[in-house]
Design a protein around this motif. Structure first.
Motif, short mmCIF file in Angstrom:
data_model
loop_
_atom_site.label_atom_id
_atom_site.label_comp_id
_atom_site.label_asym_id
_atom_site.label_seq_id
_atom_site.Cartn_x
_atom_site.Cartn_y
_atom_site.Cartn_z
N LEU A 427 0.85 -1.20 0.00
CA LEU A 427 0.00 0.00 0.00
C LEU A 427 0.88 1.25 0.00
N LEU A 428 1.97 1.19 0.76
CA LEU A 428 2.87 2.34 0.78
C LEU A 428 3.47 2.58 -0.60
N ALA A 429 3.73 1.49 -1.31
CA ALA A 429 4.35 1.62 -2.63
C ALA A 429 3.42 2.31 -3.63
N CYS A 430 2.13 2.36 -3.32
CA CYS A 430 1.19 3.03 -4.24
C CYS A 430 1.18 4.55 -4.05
N ARG A 431 1.82 5.03 -3.00
CA ARG A 431 1.75 6.47 -2.72
C ARG A 431 2.41 7.29 -3.83
N SER A 432 3.49 6.74 -4.42
CA SER A 432 4.22 7.54 -5.42
C SER A 432 3.34 7.88 -6.62
N LYS A 433 2.50 6.92 -7.03
CA LYS A 433 1.61 7.18 -8.16
C LYS A 433 0.62 8.30 -7.81
N LEU A 434 0.10 8.25 -6.58
CA LEU A 434 -0.85 9.28 -6.15
C LEU A 434 -0.16 10.64 -6.04
N GLN A 435 1.09 10.59 -5.60
CA GLN A 435 1.88 11.83 -5.48
C GLN A 435 2.04 12.48 -6.85
N GLN A 436 2.31 11.66 -7.86
CA GLN A 436 2.45 12.19 -9.24
C GLN A 436 1.14 12.85 -9.68
N GLN A 437 0.04 12.19 -9.37
CA GLN A 437 -1.28 12.73 -9.75
C GLN A 437 -1.55 14.04 -9.01
N LEU A 438 -1.12 14.08 -7.77
CA LEU A 438 -1.33 15.28 -6.95
C LEU A 438 -0.59 16.46 -7.56
N VAL A 439 0.66 16.22 -7.95
CA VAL A 439 1.48 17.29 -8.53
C VAL A 439 0.86 17.77 -9.85
N ALA A 440 0.32 16.84 -10.61
CA ALA A 440 -0.20 17.18 -11.94
C ALA A 440 -1.57 17.87 -11.88
N SER A 441 -2.28 17.73 -10.76
CA SER A 441 -3.67 18.22 -10.71
C SER A 441 -3.74 19.66 -10.20
N GLU A 442 -4.74 20.40 -10.73
CA GLU A 442 -4.97 21.76 -10.24
C GLU A 442 -6.35 21.88 -9.60
N ASP A 443 -7.13 20.81 -9.70
CA ASP A 443 -8.48 20.83 -9.13
C ASP A 443 -8.40 20.62 -7.62
N PRO A 444 -8.94 21.55 -6.83
CA PRO A 444 -8.79 21.44 -5.37
C PRO A 444 -9.42 20.17 -4.79
N ASP A 445 -10.56 19.74 -5.33
CA ASP A 445 -11.19 18.52 -4.80
C ASP A 445 -10.35 17.29 -5.14
N GLU A 446 -9.81 17.32 -6.35
CA GLU A 446 -8.98 16.18 -6.76
C GLU A 446 -7.71 16.13 -5.92
N ARG A 447 -7.09 17.29 -5.69
CA ARG A 447 -5.87 17.34 -4.88
C ARG A 447 -6.17 16.87 -3.46
N ALA A 448 -7.32 17.28 -2.96
CA ALA A 448 -7.69 16.85 -1.60
C ALA A 448 -7.82 15.33 -1.54
N ALA A 449 -8.43 14.76 -2.59
CA ALA A 449 -8.63 13.31 -2.61
C ALA A 449 -7.29 12.58 -2.56
N TYR A 450 -6.32 13.06 -3.37
CA TYR A 450 -5.01 12.39 -3.38
C TYR A 450 -4.31 12.53 -2.04
N ARG A 451 -4.42 13.73 -1.45
CA ARG A 451 -3.78 13.92 -0.13
C ARG A 451 -4.38 12.96 0.90
N ILE A 452 -5.70 12.86 0.86
CA ILE A 452 -6.38 11.96 1.80
C ILE A 452 -5.90 10.51 1.61
N LEU A 453 -5.82 10.11 0.36
CA LEU A 453 -5.45 8.71 0.09
C LEU A 453 -3.99 8.43 0.44
N ILE A 454 -3.10 9.39 0.14
CA ILE A 454 -1.67 9.18 0.45
C ILE A 454 -1.52 8.95 1.95
#
Lengths: 542, 322
Positions: A427-454
């Motif tokens: 599960l920890l190994a999946c964080r990097s993919k979410l981190q990439q998505q977080l950096v790429a996103s500008e939508d506040p709800d989407e960014r919040a979702a990735y932060r929550i999941l990480i």
């Protein structure tokens, strides 16, 4: 309006608080059971005369909880309960991971929603994130094979070395589709044995047909087999049949029939009076009901190379030719079972038949049908295994059996869909993919979702470590510095190569837990209003 | 130099095929080898020049077809021989003088092949393939035998091959009438290998010696030629398709295959050699009757220009090539 139909409506902020309280309550009950150093949960029994039930699996624990007194909290708790129950039914494992993730996602998500975030948008992004995690887990999935690895995996599920060792051996032999019977043994230790060939619940028409009267068993070598579901009442039809068998130099004949008249039985016994020259026994066509009987005959035809004579097709004994007989190296029958070993059917036909039964198995969800099809595949492939439990009491037997069943389901899932490195590492190994998505996103709800999941993906590991008495913060720092594939082994308190240490999770269970928990929590975040009946019994009845 | 020596048989009219050959692990020094024939089992103490019949102590009334023979890797100390016969397995612990008939199964199986674990001293594992009853396995030096046929969907086993690295990988292959099966737990369960079914029966097998890389599996078929897999059986490549036409009776892989990818293949009419892992082949010329069919090959000291070869033939003779 009748009093029973009156409702109590709960608005915000009480609705959020109530749901959150219930989710936290249910998750907190299950969290201590996560990891190899899991603790147990004691549940008072309905009868005060019995000792409390000690449980360590989330699915069973939550099933024991019917309702909480706080009605708002109860609604939240039941969302978790439903998820864990379903997970246990489907994959047999991953319930504590799911509860932990559910709680982490909901609590963080609620902060965001209360601060003004859009719960519907957040839900959509959380579900998308869940799919990304499952895809990542797919990439990280490893295949598991070999007695030692399977035993290690089994131990990580049941925490019982003796049971894990036996199940590791059993599944190494019988494989993913292998059928495993669980029975109560008579010894003080767990045991297993393997049954060669195909067998069914059935019996001889007469105990006089046993050729070993001490063991009440008939063992027949190089036997021919007439497969039928006929009702044989006319003894005159048996005469040409036996003549034909003898003319074809068949010395041992097994006759399958759904009915056999007394006179026919007497005739067959008379025909076998010199068994060293010719012996014929009659067995009831195996299978309960038309469908099972048809399946048994279909399997026998493929195994032995004969042809089935079917009452429904208008077949009769007068239609039999020598080519209709199946053949096997060994056929046996005792008081309740009839079996065939080393049938002489065409191996290519057998492969095709197994493939078709397996295909049915893959597309069936009905548990009863799955069990029946699995039994057929297993026996067609060479046999099955029996695990003999060693309980001292009936209650212990129930617990051991449930544990064995749960571990078997998980091992089957692991053989089918692979494993992941355990101890929360995958599960920890999946964080990097979410981190990439977080950096790429500008939508506040989407960014919040990735932060929550990480953050939520750390929670299972933190819980495992905490349950074992270590400091989660210190261990997280160690793991973040560790090489890929390394994780914390709470049994020895060190960072280890997880594959070498045999620390795995069942991939199907982890993926189901992750997706179910995140999607469930995301859905729960959209709940805005609660409505209770003033009379819950009435609601339950309607 | 090639010499041909007919088996010096006690009974002159027993002219029958050589079905299996086996040599002592210390052949270089003791020159001991065995030939299994339709008429029984024979032993040579001079590298195959002269042979003597081994079943005298059994006081048989007729010939006992012997289809397989295998020696313990600890032969120098235990003198243990296993002979597969029509009806079961015979075991000798004195190099073949006295025999014990092992109770394998009822009805008695026709044993087609016997292999002994390279780690026999520690694990005591012997595995026998049969023509109708699948595989039997003993883990106590042949004292007791149990059938282990989980996943073996074809019980007509023609050949077994044991991994040289069996101590670690517990791997075996079974060639059958309709395909190829692999066991990764010492012969207790089998899974079908993705070998093209249309090329079966599989009549000979060989595995490259243990190395860091995955073992190369060589499969000889009755009519379709020679095949090899370098990925554990997932994919197959035909070797020598224009050269190897007959039944591939035996395959021998160089003990240093990783360094020197040499192969010997015996077909019924030719002994073929490849020095490039099967890419190209040449026929090794033998001084023999061209009509004579060759059925079995033994390389007791490996492959090499000076290493002796023993070739069993359908008329009962054993060619000794050196």
């Amino acid at each position: 309006m009748p009093k029973a139909l009156t409702r109590r409506v709960v608005f915000q902020p009480d609705a959020y608080q109530g749901i959150q309280k219930g989710i936290n309550l249910m998750a907190s009950i299950v969290r201590p059971t996560l990891g190899p150093s899991a603790r147990t949960v004691a549940i008072e029994r309905m009868s005060n005369k019995e000792a409390a039930e000690l449980l360590d699996d989330g699915g069973t624990i939550t099933r024991r909880i019917i309702q909480f007194g706080d009605r708002d909290a109860d609604m939240g708790a039941m969302l978790v309960r439903h998820l864990l129950w379903r997970l246990q039914e489907q994959v047999g494992d991953g319930t504590a991971t799911a509860a932990t993730l559910f709680q982490a996602v909901y609590n963080q998500g609620l902060h965001y929603v209360v601060a003004g975030g859009n719960p519907m948008h957040l839900r959509r992004h959380l579900e998308h994130g869940a799919q990304l995690i499952v895809d990542q887990l797919d990439n990280l999935t490893l295949q598991v094979a070999g007695k030692a690895k399977l035993a290690q995996l089994a131990e990580s599920i049941c925490h019982e070395p003796a049971l894990a060792g036996l199940l590791g051996e059993i599944f190494d032999i019988v494989g993913q589709h292998g059928h495993v019977d669980i029975r109560r043994g008579h010894g003080r230790e767990l045991e297993r044995h393997y049954v060669e060939g195909m067998f069914w619940e059935s019996s001889l028409f007469s105990t006089h047909m046993f050729n070993d009267q001490l063991k009440l068993r008939a063992d027949l070598q190089n036997a021919a087999l007439l497969i039928s579901d006929l009702e044989i009442t006319d003894v005159h039809l048996l005469v040409p049949l036996l003549d034909m068998a003898m003319a074809a130099e068949i010395h041992t004949l097994v006759l399958l029939a759904s009915e056999l008249s007394e006179r026919s039985i007497a005739f067959l016994l008379q025909a076998s009076r010199e068994p060293e020259k010719f012996q014929v026994v009659a067995v009831k066509t195996p299978g309960l009901g038309t469908l099972e009987q048809a399946e048994a005959m279909e399997d026998l035809v493929v195994l032995t190379g004969g042809r089935a004579l079917l009452q429904a097709a208008g077949d009769s004994l007068s239609h039999v030719t020598v080519e209709d007989f199946g053949h096997a190296r060994k056929i046996w029958a005792d008081k309740s079972t009839f079996g065939v070993v080393a049938g002489k059917g065409n191996p290519r036909e057998l492969r095709r038949h197994i493939t078709s039964v397996r295909a049915l198995l893959e597309h069936t969800e009905d548990e009863h049908v799955v069990t029946r099809l699995r039994q057929r595949v297993s026996k067609l492939m060479g046999g099955s295994a029996t695990l003999l439990l060693a309980p001292s009491t009936e209650a212990e037997n129930t617990v051991q059996e449930a544990l064995a069943r749960r571990t078997i389901a998980a091992l089957r899932a692991a053989l089918r869909n692979g494993v992941l490195l355990g101890s929360g590492r995958s599960l920890l190994a999946c964080r990097s993919k979410l981190q990439q998505q977080l950096v790429a996103s500008e939508d506040p709800d989407e960014r919040a979702a990735y932060r929550i999941l990480i953050k939520a993906l750390e929670e299972p590991l933190r819980t495992i470590v905490g349950n074992a008495g270590y400091d989660p913060g210190t261990v997280m720092a160690e793991i973040n510095d560790a090489a890929q594939g390394f994780g914390f082994d709470v049994r020895c308190g060190r960072v280890v190569d997880l594959a070498q240490a045999g620390i795995f999770d069942v991939a199907a269970a982890q993926k189901a837990a992750v997706y179910g928990a995140i999607a469930g929590a995301a859905h729960a975040l959209t709940i805005d209003v609660l409505i209770h009946s003033k009379n819950p019994q009435y609601v339950a009845m309607t | 130099m090639t010499t041909t020596d007919d088996l010096s048989l006690a009974i002159a009219d027993r002219v029958d095929s050589v079905l299996a050959l086996a040599a002592s692990p210390g052949f270089e020094h003791d020159h001991t080898c065995f030939a299994a024939r339709e008429s029984g089992l024979y032993r040579s103490g001079d590298g195959g020049v002269s042979w003597h019949y081994l079943y005298d102590s059994l006081k048989l009334t007729g010939p006992l077809t012997t289809t397989a023979v295998a020696l313990s890797p600890e032969w120098q100390t235990d003198q243990r021989v296993f002979a597969g016969v029509d009806g079961g397995i015979l075991r000798s612990t004195d190099g073949g003088k006295e025999w014990v008939i092992m109770n394998v199964a009822t009805p008695p199986p026709l044993v087609s092949t016997v292999v002994v674990s390279p780690n026999f001293a520690a694990d005591g594992i012997v595995i026998a393939g049969t023509l109708e009853d699948g595989v039997f396995r003993s883990a106590d030096r042949g004292n007791s035998w149990q059938p282990w046929n989980f996943g073996l969907l074809d019980l007509c086993v023609l050949v077994l091959a044991i991994s040289p690295d069996f101590i670690h990988d517990e791997m075996l292959f079974a060639g059958t009438e309709t395909g190829l099966f692999r066991s990764t737990n010492g012969g207790r369960a089998w899974r079908e290998v993705n070998f093209p079914a249309e090329h079966a029966p599989v009549v000979s097998l060989a595995l490259s010696p243990a190395s860091d890389t995955e073992a190369v599996v060589f499969v000889g078929t009755e009519e379709a030629g020679l095949f090899c897999s370098r990925d554990g059986g997932d994919s197959w490549q035909q070797l020598g398709s224009d050269t190897i036409k007959d039944t591939v009776s035996a395959i021998v892989v160089s003990p240093q295959f990783a360094l020197c990818p040499e192969l010997l293949v015996l077909s019924s009419s030719a002994l073929l050699i490849s020095q490039d892992s099967g890419e190209s082949w040449s026929e090794r010329q033998l001084d023999r009757d061209a009509e004579l069919e060759m059925s079995m090959l033994l390389t007791p000291q490996g492959i090499g220009p000076d290493a002796p070869l023993l070739i069993g033939c359908s008329d009962g003779s054993v060619l000794r090539v050196s």
